[in-house]
Write an enzyme that holds these catalytic residues in place. Structure first.
Site, short mmCIF file in Angstrom:
data_model
loop_
_atom_site.label_atom_id
_atom_site.label_comp_id
_atom_site.label_asym_id
_atom_site.label_seq_id
_atom_site.Cartn_x
_atom_site.Cartn_y
_atom_site.Cartn_z
CG ASP A 67 3.27 -2.38 2.38
OD1 ASP A 67 3.46 -1.55 1.47
OD2 ASP A 67 2.17 -2.54 2.93
CE LYS A 68 10.24 -1.50 -3.86
NZ LYS A 68 10.75 -2.44 -4.89
#
Length: 216
Positions: A97-98
């Site tokens: 994820d980011k």
């Protein structure tokens, strides 16, 4: 490499589309019609309706995804694909994820990617996680348990305390935000999350943004 994989990658088709394509076109290896399961060697000549197609060169990379970079292919400036200087399309073996950082394995070899990320293969993925509240025995035991998540029971994880706020965890699957959700279920919150290993590929001393080509 099997003929199926060569054609799938060369033509960018799904298996169903490829089957339909094969019904309409004559595909030969060394001028002989063969099944899709045929193993192709580098010196073989593969042709479609008499037109030779080039053998695809597969490439493999280890990439240290920095925090804030997307691990999806998009036109956004912060997509990993716009951060790496590679002249052909590669996809990741497992995403991050980011807000997470760490190891991504990139390749244009779909077979290889499936081997190291497919749930049936149960390859290990290892992470270092820092949390907001001090780590207790109950927390470690909870993180190692199996839970119902996304309609199925997760596999028990291997968990080890590093210091009062940091632990390592080894997963055998890759569900959406799995570690963050597990930490929340155990009444804590992720502060930092870094993947350091996928199967037998390690982050080692790579720095954020580094990319290294390798041979599997």
């Amino acid at each position: 490499m099997r003929l199926y994989n060569l054609l799938k990658n060369s033509l960018d088709l799904t298996r169903l589309e490829l089957t339909e394509y094969m019904n309409k076109h004559k595909v030969t290896v060394n001028n002989i019609v063969v099944p899709l399961s045929t193993i192709i060697n580098p010196n073989d000549i593969v042709s479609i309706d008499g037109n030779k197609i080039e053998m695809i060169q597969f490439h493999y990379y280890l990439y240290y995804k920095p925090k804030g970079i997307l691990s999806t292919i998009s036109n956004k400036e912060n997509s990993y694909i716009n951060q790496i200087n590679i002249p052909f399309k590669v996809t990741p073996a497992g995403r991050l994820d980011k807000e997470s950082e760490g190891l991504m394995v990139l390749s244009n070899d779909g077979n290889f990617l499936n081997k190291i990320t497919g749930d049936k293969n149960e390859h290990e993925k290892e992470y270092i996680v820092k949390v907001s509240k001090s780590i207790t025995i109950d927390f470690l035991n909870g993180m190692g348990k199996s839970y119902l998540m996304d309609g199925k029971m997760t596999k028990p994880a291997k968990v080890k305390k590093i210091d009062d706020y940091t632990f390592s965890i080894i997963l055998f699957e890759g569900l959406y935000h799995q570690i963050r959700r597990l930490v929340q279920m155990c009444n804590n919150k992720v502060v930092e999350l870094k993947r350091i290993r996928i199967s037998n590929y390690y982050l080692n001393d790579m720095k954020p943004g580094d990319i290294i080509e390798f041979k599997p």
